[in-house]
Design a protein around this motif. Structure first.
Motif, PDB file in Angstrom:
ATOM      1  N   SER A  76      -0.352 -30.055  76.179  1.00  0.00           N
ATOM      2  CA  SER A  76       1.045 -29.600  76.132  1.00  0.00           C
ATOM      3  C   SER A  76       1.137 -28.086  75.964  1.00  0.00           C
ATOM      4  O   SER A  76       2.227 -27.551  75.785  1.00  0.00           O
ATOM      5  CB  SER A  76       1.768 -30.297  74.984  1.00  0.00           C
ATOM      6  OG  SER A  76       1.071 -30.025  73.780  1.00  0.00           O
ATOM      7  N   ASP A  88       5.650 -25.216  81.566  1.00  0.00           N
ATOM      8  CA  ASP A  88       5.749 -26.464  82.331  1.00  0.00           C
ATOM      9  C   ASP A  88       5.344 -26.296  83.793  1.00  0.00           C
ATOM     10  O   ASP A  88       4.808 -27.209  84.405  1.00  0.00           O
ATOM     11  CB  ASP A  88       7.193 -26.994  82.286  1.00  0.00           C
ATOM     12  CG  ASP A  88       7.438 -27.779  81.003  1.00  0.00           C
ATOM     13  OD1 ASP A  88       6.451 -28.065  80.290  1.00  0.00           O
ATOM     14  OD2 ASP A  88       8.611 -28.077  80.718  1.00  0.00           O
ATOM     15  N   ASN A 124      -2.116 -27.197  85.295  1.00  0.00           N
ATOM     16  CA  ASN A 124      -2.577 -27.811  84.050  1.00  0.00           C
ATOM     17  C   ASN A 124      -3.899 -28.545  84.300  1.00  0.00           C
ATOM     18  O   ASN A 124      -4.021 -29.308  85.260  1.00  0.00           O
ATOM     19  CB  ASN A 124      -1.507 -28.784  83.540  1.00  0.00           C
ATOM     20  CG  ASN A 124      -1.693 -29.107  82.066  1.00  0.00           C
ATOM     21  OD1 ASN A 124      -2.811 -29.391  81.623  1.00  0.00           O
ATOM     22  ND2 ASN A 124      -0.610 -29.045  81.312  1.00  0.00           N
ATOM     23  N   ARG A 150      -2.554 -32.794  81.879  1.00  0.00           N
ATOM     24  CA  ARG A 150      -1.312 -32.882  81.092  1.00  0.00           C
ATOM     25  C   ARG A 150      -1.453 -33.863  79.944  1.00  0.00           C
ATOM     26  O   ARG A 150      -0.790 -33.742  78.923  1.00  0.00           O
ATOM     27  CB  ARG A 150      -0.139 -33.311  81.988  1.00  0.00           C
ATOM     28  CG  ARG A 150       0.329 -32.188  82.865  1.00  0.00           C
ATOM     29  CD  ARG A 150       1.613 -32.470  83.604  1.00  0.00           C
ATOM     30  NE  ARG A 150       1.802 -31.434  84.605  1.00  0.00           N
ATOM     31  CZ  ARG A 150       2.252 -30.212  84.326  1.00  0.00           C
ATOM     32  NH1 ARG A 150       2.607 -29.896  83.100  1.00  0.00           N
ATOM     33  NH2 ARG A 150       2.351 -29.302  85.281  1.00  0.00           N
TER      34      ARG A 150
END
Ligand code: TXA
Ligand code: MG
Length: 315
Positions: free
Chosen positions: A253, A257, A261, A264
């Motif tokens: 996290s 956003d 990543n 996730r």
């Protein structure tokens, strides 16, 4: 430019084997990363590997063999070596063993050392190729020296297309990190030379506590050179937030956003598979700095942090 061949049928495998037996090089898939393969018994092929990678000096290469039985023709298997081989082969374990005097592997592949690095890969295409060639294949990661290891055939082709007779494409590598390299000492003790695709925990469950590679000692493995695995951008590690001139490589996290990543859900296996491809993607944008979220040290995190640390060092 050389064609990337996306079939792994028997005709393609036979063609790749002929290229290798003629002393030329092939980019081959493995479960860890793509390898720059050459006939390990042919010193000219080995010399071409060093030249194509632009390695600053002759560093020893891993020889890939189809089975433990074949590996025993090249290395001396102590009880510890046997236990590890039986537990993890075929798979992402490289064993550095005393080299047998009657091994057919070229001395240049071992960089003149009295040891030999052996691995039995699990990828079905690698296995098919080894079967067809009938000789050990030396294969470092298929990147120019000091660059990111390729987990996609096209990444290998970008670096090395001019130097090989074929690029064999079997899709993205499942693991995405290089093999764990374990050296066995004459006293039958195991030292982790390079953390990799097998976690320390799983290795130690079989081998007992592993010794660590001596810090600051002359590098016996190029993976131990601190500037190995470097992208062009500089890296800032354990970042919590993005600064204005940075791209962000997120994990779990932590990170914006909209950032790429590694995983996730905080899954380190997924993060390992994404590491090199995400670094390449961010690097290709031309950004000067990449901030990377903290990665836990547990499990595959040790190897991921090792690669990140080396990528960040001395840049
Ligand atoms: O997953 C992998 O291991 C990939 C795929 C293609 O199999 N190969 C790979 O090879 O990463 P390379 O050359 O990039 O890394 C081989 C590592 C190096 O750190 C090298 O120095 C070490 O193994 N090594 C090889 N022979 C050695 C020896 N005799 N003594 C100590 N280290 C050795
Ligand atoms: Mg490499």
């Amino acid at each position: 430019m050389i064609a990337i061949v996306q079939r792994a049928d028997s005709v393609t495998i036979a063609t790749a084997a002929d290229i290798l037996l003629a002393g030329e090089l092939v980019v081959m898939p493995t479960e860890t990363v793509y390898g720059l393969a050459g006939d390990a018994t042919n010193p000219r092929a080995i010399a071409s590997i060093y030249a194509a990678k632009g390695r600053p000096r002759f560093n020893p290469l891993i020889s890939h063999v189809p089975s433990l039985a074949e590996a025993r023709r090249h290395g001396v298997f102590s009880p510890m070596a046997l236990r590890l081989a039986e537990a993890f082969w075929p798979g992402p374990l490289t064993l550095v063993l005393e080299r047998r005097a009657d091994s057919s592997i070229a001395e240049l592949a071992c960089a003149g050392l009295s040891s030999v690095a052996l691995r039995v890969p699990s990828h079905p295409v690698t296995q098919a190729l080894l079967d067809r060639v009938g000789r050990p294949l030396a294969a470092p990661s298929a990147n120019r020296s000091g660059r990111l290891s390729p987990t996609r055939a096209e990444h290998a082709a970008e670096d090395l297309a001019g130097a090989v007779g074929m690029v064999l494409d079997a899709g993205p590598c499942v693991v995405g990190l290089e093999s764990s390299v374990v050296a066995i000492s004459p006293g039958d003790e195991a030292t982790l030379l390079r953390p990799g695709a097998l976690t320390r925990e799983s290795l130690e469950a079989v081998a007992g506590p592993l010794h660590s590679a001596p810090d600051g000692a002359a590098p016996v493995a190029p993976g131990m050179l601190s500037s190995h695995y470097a992208p062009r951008a500089t890296l800032r590690l354990r970042a919590q937030t993005r600064e204005s001139d940075e791209a962000f490589l997120a994990f779990d996290s932590i990170g914006p956003d909209d950032a790429l990543n590694l995983s996730r859900s905080g899954d380190l296996v997924e993060a390992a598979a994404n590491l090199f491809v995400h670094l390449r993607t961010l690097d290709a944008t031309g950004v000067a700095r990449i901030a990377v979220a903290p990665i836990p040290e547990s499990g595959l995190g040790e190897a991921i942090n090792d690669r990140l640390f080396r990528a960040a060092a001395g840049r």
